[in-house]
Design a protein around this motif. Structure first.
Motif, short mmCIF file in Angstrom:
data_model
loop_
_atom_site.label_atom_id
_atom_site.label_comp_id
_atom_site.label_asym_id
_atom_site.label_seq_id
_atom_site.Cartn_x
_atom_site.Cartn_y
_atom_site.Cartn_z
N ASN A 2 28.37 45.80 32.41
CA ASN A 2 27.60 44.76 33.06
C ASN A 2 28.48 43.77 33.82
OD1 ASN A 2 25.16 43.68 33.54
ND2 ASN A 2 24.92 42.67 31.55
N CYS A 3 29.41 44.26 34.65
CA CYS A 3 30.39 43.38 35.30
C CYS A 3 29.75 42.57 36.43
CB CYS A 3 31.53 44.22 35.86
SG CYS A 3 31.03 45.30 37.20
N GLY A 4 30.44 41.53 36.85
CA GLY A 4 30.04 40.77 38.03
C GLY A 4 30.51 41.49 39.29
N ILE A 5 30.54 40.74 40.40
CA ILE A 5 30.85 41.41 41.68
C ILE A 5 32.30 41.23 42.14
CG2 ILE A 5 30.20 39.49 43.21
CD1 ILE A 5 28.70 41.95 44.79
N MET A 6 33.05 40.41 41.40
CA MET A 6 34.39 40.08 41.90
C MET A 6 35.27 41.29 42.21
SD MET A 6 37.45 37.86 40.28
CE MET A 6 37.64 38.67 38.71
N ASP A 7 35.34 42.23 41.28
CA ASP A 7 36.33 43.31 41.42
C ASP A 7 36.04 44.17 42.64
OD1 ASP A 7 37.08 42.22 39.06
OD2 ASP A 7 36.53 43.93 37.82
N GLN A 8 34.80 44.63 42.76
CA GLN A 8 34.44 45.49 43.88
C GLN A 8 34.60 44.72 45.19
OE1 GLN A 8 32.70 45.14 41.08
NE2 GLN A 8 32.69 47.18 40.17
N GLY A 17 39.71 31.54 38.76
CA GLY A 17 38.25 31.71 38.80
C GLY A 17 37.85 32.89 37.92
N GLU A 18 38.04 32.71 36.60
CA GLU A 18 37.81 33.84 35.68
C GLU A 18 36.54 33.64 34.88
OE1 GLU A 18 39.11 36.89 36.20
OE2 GLU A 18 41.07 35.95 35.99
N HIS A 19 35.78 34.72 34.78
CA HIS A 19 34.48 34.70 34.10
C HIS A 19 33.55 33.68 34.76
CE1 HIS A 19 35.28 37.56 30.88
NE2 HIS A 19 36.52 37.11 30.92
N THR A 20 33.71 33.53 36.04
CA THR A 20 32.81 32.67 36.82
C THR A 20 31.87 33.49 37.68
OG1 THR A 20 34.60 32.55 38.43
CG2 THR A 20 34.33 30.64 36.98
N ASP A 21 32.22 34.76 37.96
CA ASP A 21 31.41 35.50 38.95
C ASP A 21 29.97 35.69 38.48
OD1 ASP A 21 32.18 37.53 37.11
OD2 ASP A 21 32.72 38.98 38.68
N TYR A 22 29.80 36.13 37.22
CA TYR A 22 28.42 36.33 36.73
C TYR A 22 27.76 35.02 36.32
CZ TYR A 22 31.04 36.35 32.35
OH TYR A 22 31.89 36.02 31.33
N ASN A 23 28.49 33.92 36.45
CA ASN A 23 27.90 32.60 36.22
C ASN A 23 27.62 31.87 37.53
OD1 ASN A 23 27.67 32.31 33.33
ND2 ASN A 23 29.90 32.46 33.27
N THR A 34 44.60 37.28 33.75
CA THR A 34 43.77 37.61 34.91
C THR A 34 42.84 38.76 34.55
OG1 THR A 34 43.82 38.18 37.27
CG2 THR A 34 45.51 39.19 35.91
N GLY A 35 41.63 38.75 35.09
CA GLY A 35 40.67 39.81 34.76
C GLY A 35 39.82 39.42 33.56
N ALA A 36 39.28 40.42 32.88
CA ALA A 36 38.35 40.14 31.79
C ALA A 36 39.03 39.55 30.56
CB ALA A 36 37.62 41.42 31.39
N GLY A 37 40.32 39.89 30.35
CA GLY A 37 41.04 39.39 29.18
C GLY A 37 41.06 40.42 28.06
N ALA A 84 32.66 42.72 23.96
CA ALA A 84 32.95 41.28 23.89
C ALA A 84 32.60 40.61 25.22
CB ALA A 84 34.42 41.05 23.57
N TYR A 85 32.82 41.32 26.31
CA TYR A 85 32.47 40.82 27.65
C TYR A 85 30.97 40.56 27.72
CZ TYR A 85 32.20 40.84 32.81
OH TYR A 85 31.98 40.51 34.13
N ASN A 86 30.19 41.54 27.28
CA ASN A 86 28.74 41.38 27.34
C ASN A 86 28.25 40.23 26.45
OD1 ASN A 86 28.53 43.41 29.21
ND2 ASN A 86 27.99 45.00 27.74
N GLY A 130 43.84 47.93 44.14
CA GLY A 130 43.39 47.24 42.94
C GLY A 130 43.27 45.76 43.30
N ARG A 131 43.06 44.92 42.32
CA ARG A 131 42.99 43.49 42.63
C ARG A 131 43.64 42.66 41.53
NH1 ARG A 131 41.70 42.24 38.40
NH2 ARG A 131 39.69 42.13 37.36
N VAL A 132 44.09 41.49 41.94
CA VAL A 132 44.50 40.51 40.95
C VAL A 132 43.75 39.23 41.28
CG1 VAL A 132 46.61 39.73 42.21
CG2 VAL A 132 46.45 39.46 39.74
C1 GLA Z 1 36.04 41.78 34.87
C2 GLA Z 1 34.71 41.96 35.60
C3 GLA Z 1 34.56 40.91 36.70
C4 GLA Z 1 34.83 39.50 36.18
C5 GLA Z 1 36.12 39.44 35.38
C6 GLA Z 1 36.33 38.11 34.70
O1 GLA Z 1 37.10 42.07 35.72
O2 GLA Z 1 34.62 43.25 36.13
O3 GLA Z 1 33.28 41.01 37.27
O4 GLA Z 1 33.74 39.03 35.43
O5 GLA Z 1 36.16 40.45 34.37
O6 GLA Z 1 36.53 37.13 35.66
#
Ligand code: GLA
Length: 392
Positions: A172-178, A35-41, A341-344, A226-228, A29-31
């Motif tokens: 519609n997540c960003g790339i951070m997690d993967q 740098g939160e909600h910055t990946d898709y920005n 940490t994460g989406a919230g 809410a994320y979207n 997994g990841r923590v």
């Molecule tokens: C989720 C998404 C990530 C990222 C975070 C917020 O984990 O999957 O892409 O946007 O939220 O930083």
């Protein structure tokens, strides 16, 4: 510990699918440290892979069918699907993550010529914002790349995994997690520029402190809608800024000063706040990594706290559970920094805590949180692990 878990999985495998030769895989997994909600920005993130994750035992089949069984979701039983022409199927529940990976690979011309019997066993608390879905996606991509010798490198597997989540599962997540899951490295966090995918590893040597993850245990909420909405607000704000700064590609390209000069062109106050978070959080992340690399853990901790304020006040993704955990953490002795940490909207906080203070931290935060919220949080002292791999 790992061997015990794999032995138990082997027993379950034999019960479900018979006595076959199997290969073993692990995906973390990841923590995210900051740098939160910055990946898709188009900004920076600073996550690390953790030793909690997802294990798989895999055997080849000689037909086109796959059968999957999760020991964590025993009530769902064995889920079956064909290895081509897949469509999202709500009834197949969690198996849509591996199915999505099979599907996006097939669309890109990477065809799976047979199926598998697979037993999955996860040590990540599901739905806790520690990326259990990304963990399964990258796990699937690595299993398929290994079996069919596609020759894809990890960054390509990471991108296919994100595509599976975006296009097949519909989140519609960003790339951070993967990226963190696939590219993780023991004892290191990854500074990733999500605009260019340039990255580097940064050693995390906290000496007398540890990374403590605290799970709100908040029942699953409607976080993805809410994320979207947040994503859309940032995109709209970016488009308005482009009218005065046509060369701008992403909010992550702006310094705080440059942003403040042009912020007035964003017509909605709420969208100004959202964009301000994206810009400030990105610059804060760079400042935090620099501080950590200069051995200034105290400054890193302060910036973690500021990240939480911004996610609470400007981005509005914290909520009572996460705010309660963060506030309680800030009040404890030996806490260097703490943030969601994460989406919230639920999920976990990450805190840097002096080793000598961890026992009291758990005791005090656990008690006060339970009194206020009505149920207990859970604590995990994280160790930073390698990314997804076959276990030899
Ligand atoms: C989720 C998404 C990530 C990222 C975070 C917020 O984990 O999957 O892409 O946007 O939220 O930083």
């Amino acid at each position: 510990m790992e061997q015990e878990l794999l032995n138990e999985m082997k027993q379950v495998f034999t019960e479900k699918f018979g006595d076959k030769e199997t290969r073993s895989f692990f995906s973390p997994g990841r923590v995210n440290l900051i740098g939160e909600h910055t990946d898709y920005n188009g900004g920076h993130v600073f996550p690390c892979a953790i030793s909690l994750g997802t294990y798989a035992l895999v055997a080849d089949r000689d037909d086109n069918k796959s059968r999957l069984y999760s020991m964590n979701l025993a009530d769902k039983g064995v889920v079956e699907f064909e290895m081509s022409g897949l469509k999202y199927d709500k009834a197949k529940d969690w198996a849509n993550y591996p199915m999505g990976v099979v599907s996006v690979l097939e669309k890109a011309g990477y065809k799976c010529s047979h199926g598998f019997d697979i037993v999955i066993n996860g040590t990540l608390p599901g739905g806790s914002g520690l990326s259990s879905s990304a963990s399964i996606e990258v796990l699937t991509a690595v299993i398929l790349n290994d079996a069919f010798k596609f020759g894809l490198d990890m960054v390509e597997l990471v991108k296919f995994s994100q595509q599976a989540e975006n296009q097949f599962v519909g989140v519609n997540c960003g790339i951070m997690d993967q990226f963190a899951v696939g590219m993780g490295k023991k004892d290191c966090a990854i500074l990733l520029d999500c605009n260019t995918l340039e990255y580097r590893y940064s050693k995390i040597a906290l000496k007398d402190a540890s990374i403590v993850i605290t799970n709100t245990n908040k029942p699953h909420s409607l976080a993805s809608s809410a994320y979207n909405v947040r994503r859309a607000q940032c995109e709209h704000a970016l488009n308005e800024l482009k009218e005065v700064k046509s060369e701008l590609n992403a909010l992550g390209e702006l310094s705080n000063e440059d942003y403040n000069k042009i912020a007035g062109h964003i017509s909605e106050q709420l969208e100004r706040q959202r964009a301000r978070h994206a810009v400030y959080e990105n610059n804060r992340t760079l400042e935090a990594v620099e501080a950590l690399e200069n051995d200034d853990v105290i400054k890193f901790g302060k910036l973690m706290n500021e990240s939480h304020f911004s996610l609470r006040d400007d981005y509005d993704v914290t909520g009572e559970n996460l705010d309660t955990l963060a506030e309680l953490a800030w009040a404890q002795e030996g806490v260097i920094g703490s943030r969601m940490t994460g989406a919230g909207f639920g999920g976990c906080t990450v805190s840097l805590v002096k080793n000598s203070a961890i026992a009291a931290f758990k005791e005090n935060v656990g008690k006060a949180y339970t009194e206020k919220i009505g149920y207990a949080p859970s604590f995990y002292v994280a160790s930073i692990a390698d990314g997804t791999h076959r276990i030899k």
